[in-house]
Design an enzyme around this catalytic site. Structure first.
Site, PDB file in Angstrom:
ATOM      1  N   HIS A   1       1.437 -16.786  13.619  1.00  0.00           N
ATOM      2  CA  HIS A   1       2.082 -17.505  14.722  1.00  0.00           C
ATOM      3  C   HIS A   1       2.233 -18.997  14.446  1.00  0.00           C
ATOM      4  CE1 HIS A   1       2.220 -19.663  18.594  1.00  0.00           C
ATOM      5  NE2 HIS A   1       2.895 -18.606  19.042  1.00  0.00           N
TER       6      HIS A   1
ATOM      7  N   GLU B   1       9.393 -11.285  16.185  1.00  0.00           N
ATOM      8  CA  GLU B   1       9.803 -12.656  16.485  1.00  0.00           C
ATOM      9  C   GLU B   1       9.879 -13.447  15.187  1.00  0.00           C
ATOM     10  OE1 GLU B   1       7.510 -15.087  19.299  1.00  0.00           O
ATOM     11  OE2 GLU B   1       8.619 -16.802  18.509  1.00  0.00           O
TER      12      GLU B   1
ATOM     13  N   ASP C   1       4.836 -12.071  15.203  1.00  0.00           N
ATOM     14  CA  ASP C   1       5.524 -13.262  14.693  1.00  0.00           C
ATOM     15  C   ASP C   1       5.552 -13.248  13.166  1.00  0.00           C
ATOM     16  OD1 ASP C   1       5.475 -14.558  17.400  1.00  0.00           O
ATOM     17  OD2 ASP C   1       3.320 -14.455  17.034  1.00  0.00           O
TER      18      ASP C   1
ATOM     19  N   GLU D   1       4.962  -6.629  19.754  1.00  0.00           N
ATOM     20  CA  GLU D   1       5.680  -7.842  19.337  1.00  0.00           C
ATOM     21  C   GLU D   1       4.793  -8.550  18.325  1.00  0.00           C
ATOM     22  OE1 GLU D   1       6.375 -12.354  19.856  1.00  0.00           O
ATOM     23  OE2 GLU D   1       4.556 -11.166  19.965  1.00  0.00           O
TER      24      GLU D   1
ATOM     25  N   HIS E   1       1.495  -7.988  22.884  1.00  0.00           N
ATOM     26  CA  HIS E   1       1.879  -9.308  22.364  1.00  0.00           C
ATOM     27  C   HIS E   1       1.066  -9.646  21.114  1.00  0.00           C
ATOM     28  CE1 HIS E   1       1.837 -13.897  23.099  1.00  0.00           C
ATOM     29  NE2 HIS E   1       3.047 -13.587  22.692  1.00  0.00           N
TER      30      HIS E   1
HETATM   31  O1  G3P Z   1       8.234 -13.212  21.773  1.00  0.00           O
HETATM   32  C1  G3P Z   1       7.591 -13.570  22.944  1.00  0.00           C
HETATM   33  C2  G3P Z   1       6.459 -14.545  22.717  1.00  0.00           C
HETATM   34  O2  G3P Z   1       5.668 -14.098  21.662  1.00  0.00           O
HETATM   35  C3  G3P Z   1       6.933 -15.951  22.445  1.00  0.00           C
HETATM   36  O3  G3P Z   1       5.907 -16.876  22.400  1.00  0.00           O
HETATM   37  O4  G3P Z   1       4.398 -18.418  21.212  1.00  0.00           O
HETATM   38  O5  G3P Z   1       3.600 -16.150  21.814  1.00  0.00           O
HETATM   39  O6  G3P Z   1       5.247 -16.440  19.982  1.00  0.00           O
HETATM   40  P1  G3P Z   1       4.734 -16.964  21.299  1.00  0.00           P
HETATM   41 MG    MG Z   2       5.708 -14.316  19.513  1.00  0.00          MG
END
Ligand code: G3P
Ligand code: MG
Length: 250
Positions: free
Chosen positions: A58, A118, A45, A43, A16
């Protein structure tokens, strides 16, 4: 419209925000940690700067994760290039740059990391962010397995679909609304992503019937991951990939 295929088999675990808690979030250091641990997929952002360029971050503002302050969407590329995205995580990571999407693409390809990007639009920039990220991804990953694009913003996903119809999309919800399946179908999504505390057996049953893999965030305990997999969850996003066990990385 039938969904474009994902083009790669989903691994059980995605690190993550690049490397989870083991490195500063959304950084190249995180990608290196993930690869060193043997994780196959990450993953991260992506948000647009004031110049409309895609950067890994993020929050809508710089202060939590960098040595800067102010809105990302109001900050020029030249300023973002000077930001330290490591020191707030730990002084040992001081000097870690804030990466562009191009930086991340280069390193993911070099390290053979599969990616779920994301799309994280700053408020009011949903269409622009979906459009830019999709166009950049198409170019930056040409000849390699295309990333899976996801977003909480259906406007951003719609723009991504229009800009690069061949890219696989995932619908991302905190708590899936009652019409989540119709929304996935409207976007020709290949996956549905949600908060692991919000997933329920009805959703899992309907997703299975629709051949839509379910991906859940953020899962850091091996027992919880095992329980989710046994209920039918396909993959989890984790900040503690080191705790989940390598056999899940495949
Ligand atoms: O994509 C899954 C997760 O990353 C969504 O929440 O706030 O960590 O970007 P966040
Ligand atoms: Mg995310």
């Amino acid at each position: 419209m039938s969904p474009p295929a994902l083009g790669w088999r989903l691994p059980r675990v995605f690190a993550h925000r690049c490397g989870g808690a083991l490195a500063p979030e959304n950084t190249l250091a995180g990608l290196r940690v993930a690869a060193r641990l043997g994780v196959r997929a990450v993953e991260f952002d992506v948000m647009l700067s004031a110049d409309g360029s895609p950067w890994l971050i993020h929050d809508e503002t710089l202060q939590r994760t960098t040595d800067g302050a102010g809105a990302v969407s109001a900050t020029r590329d030249a300023d973002l290039r000077r930001r330290d995205a490591g020191v707030r995580h730990h002084p040992a990571f001081a000097g870690e740059p804030l990466p562009t999407l191009a930086d991340a693409a280069r390193l993911c390809r070099e390290l053979d990391l599969l990616a779920n990007i994301e799309i994280k639009p700053a408020s009011g920039f949903d269409t622009a962010t979906g459009d830019v990220v999709a166009r950049c991804v198409r170019e930056l990953w040409a000849g390699a397995p295309m990333p899976l694009l996801s977003s909480f913003s259906e406007t951003a996903l719609t723009a991504a679909r229009a800009a690069a119809p061949e890219l696989p999309l995932g619908c991302l919800f905190e708590s899936p609304p009652t019409d989540w399946l119709a929304r996935c179908r409207d976007l020709a999504a290949v996956s549905v992503h949600c908060d692991a505390t919000q997933v329920n057996d009805d959703l899992l049953r309907r997703a299975r019937a629709a051949a839509l893999p379910v991906l859940c965030y953020t899962v850091n305990e091996p027992r919880w991951a095992a329980e989710l997999f046994s209920r039918g969850v396909s993959a989890v996003f984790s900040d503690r990939v080191d705790c989940l066990g390598e056999r899940l990385f495949a």
